[in-house]
Design a protein around this motif. Structure first.
Motif, PDB file in Angstrom:
ATOM      1  N   THR A 120       1.056   3.877  -3.188  1.00 54.38           N
ATOM      2  CA  THR A 120       0.662   5.272  -2.961  1.00 54.38           C
ATOM      3  C   THR A 120       1.775   6.222  -3.386  1.00 54.38           C
ATOM      4  O   THR A 120       1.532   7.217  -4.092  1.00 54.38           O
ATOM      5  N   GLU A 151       0.823  -1.210   0.000  1.00 56.15           N
ATOM      6  CA  GLU A 151       0.000   0.000   0.000  1.00 56.15           C
ATOM      7  C   GLU A 151       0.858   1.262   0.000  1.00 56.15           C
ATOM      8  O   GLU A 151       0.615   2.196  -0.763  1.00 56.15           O
ATOM      9  N   LYS A 152       1.881   1.271   0.842  1.00 57.45           N
ATOM     10  CA  LYS A 152       2.762   2.436   0.925  1.00 57.45           C
ATOM     11  C   LYS A 152       3.492   2.650  -0.400  1.00 57.45           C
ATOM     12  O   LYS A 152       3.568   3.763  -0.910  1.00 57.45           O
ATOM     13  N   VAL A 192       2.322   6.178  -7.285  1.00 55.21           N
ATOM     14  CA  VAL A 192       1.315   6.955  -8.019  1.00 55.21           C
ATOM     15  C   VAL A 192       1.630   8.443  -7.909  1.00 55.21           C
ATOM     16  O   VAL A 192       1.562   9.173  -8.899  1.00 55.21           O
ATOM     17  N   ALA A 193       2.006   8.879  -6.715  1.00 52.65           N
ATOM     18  CA  ALA A 193       2.362  10.293  -6.535  1.00 52.65           C
ATOM     19  C   ALA A 193       3.582  10.651  -7.382  1.00 52.65           C
ATOM     20  O   ALA A 193       3.620  11.715  -8.008  1.00 52.65           O
TER      21      ALA A 193
END
Length: 131
Positions: free
Chosen positions: A10, A6-7, A13-14
């Motif tokens: 995230t 998840e980290k 994507v950023a």
């Protein structure tokens, strides 16, 4: 595993969107994700291929927004960042696998050295002498 994934996703994507990131933050999160996949004996394609799954999503969702606009260069920059992340992931995977193999080699060397020492002790000691 779930938290690392998840980290990493995230932050990836950023980074793909071009957001300013703290130096090394994406690399650290990606390293955690790839390290787990390297330890689990994933092939290089399986370990790093998850990053390439972003490209079809970009083409379906983002590319139509830039069709015929001057912002197409931004889209191409996003795809380039995906490629850069994949290359970074592959380097990390290779380093992790090499590190794992070196640990195995070192363990075999230690075992072999112990066997040699024991064999030398047996050969050097005359029969019937106490230890």
């Amino acid at each position: 595993m779930g938290h690392a994934t998840e980290k990493a996703v995230t932050l990836m994507v950023a980074a793909i969107c071009g957001d300013d990131m703290v130096d090394g933050e994406v690399e650290s999160a990606l390293a955690d994700l790839i390290r787990v996949r390297a330890i689990q004996q994933f092939t290089p394609e399986q370990a790093t291929g998850i990053i390439f799954c972003v490209k079809p999503i970009l083409r379906e969702e983002i590319l139509p927004m830039y069709a015929g606009q001057e912002g197409f260069a931004n889209y191409l920059a996003m795809e380039s960042r995906v490629d850069s992340l994949c290359l970074m992931a592959f380097r990390m995977y290779s380093e992790d696998r090499e590190r794992m193999h070196m640990l195995k080699v070192d363990e075999y060397k230690r075992r072999y050295a112990q066997i040699i020492r024991r064999a030398e002790m047996i050969v050097d000691r005359p029969a019937g002498e106490p230890e």
